[in-house]
Scaffold this motif. Sequence first.
Motif, mmCIF file in Angstrom:
data_model
loop_
_atom_site.group_PDB
_atom_site.id
_atom_site.type_symbol
_atom_site.label_atom_id
_atom_site.label_comp_id
_atom_site.label_asym_id
_atom_site.label_seq_id
_atom_site.Cartn_x
_atom_site.Cartn_y
_atom_site.Cartn_z
ATOM 1 N N ARG A 214 1.590 -3.966 -2.615
ATOM 2 C CA ARG A 214 2.528 -3.354 -1.672
ATOM 3 C C ARG A 214 1.837 -2.746 -0.459
ATOM 4 O O ARG A 214 2.238 -2.990 0.683
ATOM 5 C CB ARG A 214 3.340 -2.267 -2.385
ATOM 6 C CG ARG A 214 4.432 -1.655 -1.533
ATOM 7 C CD ARG A 214 4.990 -0.407 -2.139
ATOM 8 N NE ARG A 214 4.008 0.676 -2.103
ATOM 9 C CZ ARG A 214 4.244 1.914 -2.551
ATOM 10 N NH1 ARG A 214 5.398 2.205 -3.088
ATOM 11 N NH2 ARG A 214 3.304 2.837 -2.472
ATOM 12 N N ASN A 215 0.814 -1.959 -0.674
ATOM 13 C CA ASN A 215 0.196 -1.238 0.441
ATOM 14 C C ASN A 215 -0.465 -2.184 1.440
ATOM 15 O O ASN A 215 -0.369 -1.976 2.655
ATOM 16 C CB ASN A 215 -0.810 -0.226 -0.092
ATOM 17 C CG ASN A 215 -0.154 0.899 -0.872
ATOM 18 O OD1 ASN A 215 1.038 1.158 -0.706
ATOM 19 N ND2 ASN A 215 -0.904 1.545 -1.730
ATOM 20 N N LEU B 153 10.659 -4.220 -7.741
ATOM 21 C CA LEU B 153 12.013 -4.285 -7.198
ATOM 22 C C LEU B 153 12.343 -3.035 -6.380
ATOM 23 O O LEU B 153 12.985 -3.129 -5.330
ATOM 24 C CB LEU B 153 13.028 -4.442 -8.339
ATOM 25 C CG LEU B 153 14.495 -4.565 -7.933
ATOM 26 C CD1 LEU B 153 14.723 -5.788 -7.053
ATOM 27 C CD2 LEU B 153 15.387 -4.630 -9.180
ATOM 28 N N GLU B 154 11.878 -1.891 -6.824
ATOM 29 C CA GLU B 154 12.186 -0.652 -6.102
ATOM 30 C C GLU B 154 11.505 -0.586 -4.733
ATOM 31 O O GLU B 154 11.862 0.249 -3.898
ATOM 32 C CB GLU B 154 11.813 0.583 -6.935
ATOM 33 C CG GLU B 154 10.424 0.579 -7.490
ATOM 34 C CD GLU B 154 10.356 0.063 -8.927
ATOM 35 O OE1 GLU B 154 9.497 0.565 -9.678
ATOM 36 O OE2 GLU B 154 11.149 -0.828 -9.294
ATOM 37 N N ASN C 16 10.897 -6.985 -13.318
ATOM 38 C CA ASN C 16 10.866 -5.952 -12.276
ATOM 39 C C ASN C 16 9.917 -6.277 -11.126
ATOM 40 O O ASN C 16 9.839 -5.543 -10.144
ATOM 41 C CB ASN C 16 10.520 -4.570 -12.849
ATOM 42 C CG ASN C 16 11.067 -3.445 -11.983
ATOM 43 O OD1 ASN C 16 12.220 -3.488 -11.548
ATOM 44 N ND2 ASN C 16 10.252 -2.431 -11.716
ATOM 45 N N TRP C 17 9.177 -7.387 -11.208
ATOM 46 C CA TRP C 17 8.376 -7.857 -10.079
ATOM 47 C C TRP C 17 9.251 -8.697 -9.166
ATOM 48 O O TRP C 17 10.221 -9.321 -9.613
ATOM 49 C CB TRP C 17 7.201 -8.706 -10.566
ATOM 50 C CG TRP C 17 6.138 -7.934 -11.277
ATOM 51 C CD1 TRP C 17 5.999 -7.777 -12.617
ATOM 52 C CD2 TRP C 17 5.054 -7.210 -10.684
ATOM 53 N NE1 TRP C 17 4.901 -7.014 -12.899
ATOM 54 C CE2 TRP C 17 4.295 -6.649 -11.741
ATOM 55 C CE3 TRP C 17 4.648 -6.994 -9.366
ATOM 56 C CZ2 TRP C 17 3.160 -5.882 -11.507
ATOM 57 C CZ3 TRP C 17 3.512 -6.232 -9.136
ATOM 58 C CH2 TRP C 17 2.781 -5.683 -10.203
ATOM 59 N N ILE D 126 9.864 -2.981 1.907
ATOM 60 C CA ILE D 126 9.233 -4.190 2.438
ATOM 61 C C ILE D 126 10.167 -4.878 3.437
ATOM 62 O O ILE D 126 9.748 -5.301 4.527
ATOM 63 C CB ILE D 126 8.873 -5.168 1.303
ATOM 64 C CG1 ILE D 126 7.822 -4.548 0.372
ATOM 65 C CG2 ILE D 126 8.386 -6.498 1.865
ATOM 66 C CD1 ILE D 126 6.451 -4.392 0.966
ATOM 67 N N THR D 127 11.441 -4.969 3.085
ATOM 68 C CA THR D 127 12.421 -5.607 3.963
ATOM 69 C C THR D 127 12.579 -4.839 5.269
ATOM 70 O O THR D 127 12.684 -5.433 6.350
ATOM 71 C CB THR D 127 13.777 -5.726 3.243
ATOM 72 O OG1 THR D 127 13.607 -6.552 2.085
ATOM 73 C CG2 THR D 127 14.834 -6.340 4.146
ATOM 74 N N SER D 128 12.583 -3.504 5.178
ATOM 75 C CA SER D 128 12.685 -2.680 6.380
ATOM 76 C C SER D 128 11.483 -2.896 7.298
ATOM 77 O O SER D 128 11.639 -3.021 8.520
ATOM 78 C CB SER D 128 12.792 -1.204 5.986
ATOM 79 O OG SER D 128 12.810 -0.382 7.132
ATOM 80 N N LYS D 129 10.305 -2.967 6.701
ATOM 81 C CA LYS D 129 9.090 -3.194 7.496
ATOM 82 C C LYS D 129 9.139 -4.563 8.164
ATOM 83 O O LYS D 129 8.792 -4.718 9.348
ATOM 84 C CB LYS D 129 7.854 -3.087 6.605
ATOM 85 C CG LYS D 129 6.530 -3.113 7.372
ATOM 86 C CD LYS D 129 6.368 -1.851 8.213
ATOM 87 C CE LYS D 129 5.032 -1.814 8.912
ATOM 88 N NZ LYS D 129 4.869 -0.585 9.726
#
Length: 278
Positions: free
Chosen positions: A218-219, A245-246, A270-271, A251-254
């Motif tokens: 993620r980062n 998922l959380e 959950n991935w 990610i979508t906003s970025k």
Amino acid sequence: MANIIYIEYAFTVFPVQPTSDILIAELGEIGFESFVENENGVLAYIQKTDWQESIVDGIAILENENFKIEYKVKEIEQENWNATWEENFKPIQVGDACVVRAPFHDAPKVDYDIVIEPKMSFGTGHHETTFMMLKHILENDFTGKSVLDMGSGTGVLAILAAMKGAAPVEAIDIDNWCYLNAKENVERNGFPNIKVLEGDASLLRGKKFDVIIANINRNILVADIPIYAKCLNAGASLFLSGFYLEDLDMITSKCGEYSLKFEKNLEKNNWVAAKYVF
């Protein structure tokens, strides 16, 4: 000639990623030579002649309270080594068309037969994120498209993209083991024209692609999305995985900040593996 004895460490880790990746990297630096990832963690192997009981005492991630890691240790004699390796490394079937297997597995009758010798690299198809990214590639048209596989690990995603007609294809990973292993695997699968590079997103300056695949964490994804956006041709696709998922909304906003529109996502345990279009 005496049998070589291996020591097996069976690590159970939580969360599985990025814990497994970090653990493999740190174990590789102290002499562990082979790894098998599974749904619970990692099996790690070292020759007994290179081993001592305190060998993992200085491993930083084992002392990090943010990760839950347990392990068991046992000896494996050379005569049982191949059987142990084959028992733990299973072929992965993705839909009806694709199988990811090791060289010692029988060749299946599928459209896309990918042979991977994983060594110390991530990306055998066993992990949820790799599996879903393979599924994304199978479900999309890659014919004649320029493709980047960022954080390529074994090179399995780049190889499948090439099998589906992508060209040119580049595979980049910051880890030297992954770089060397991907070079071996693209040759093994008959795609020596896949360009394998060692490094990070700084290698992307001035490059353009029709598709970028990034299965990292993620980062790093959040930090590199602006770079990916600059490298996408009009109408290009960006496939991202390595997060939960959380984290999808973040990610979508970025991505939205750089005109990348969410199209769909796959989810497994959950991935998430998401597709964005430019």
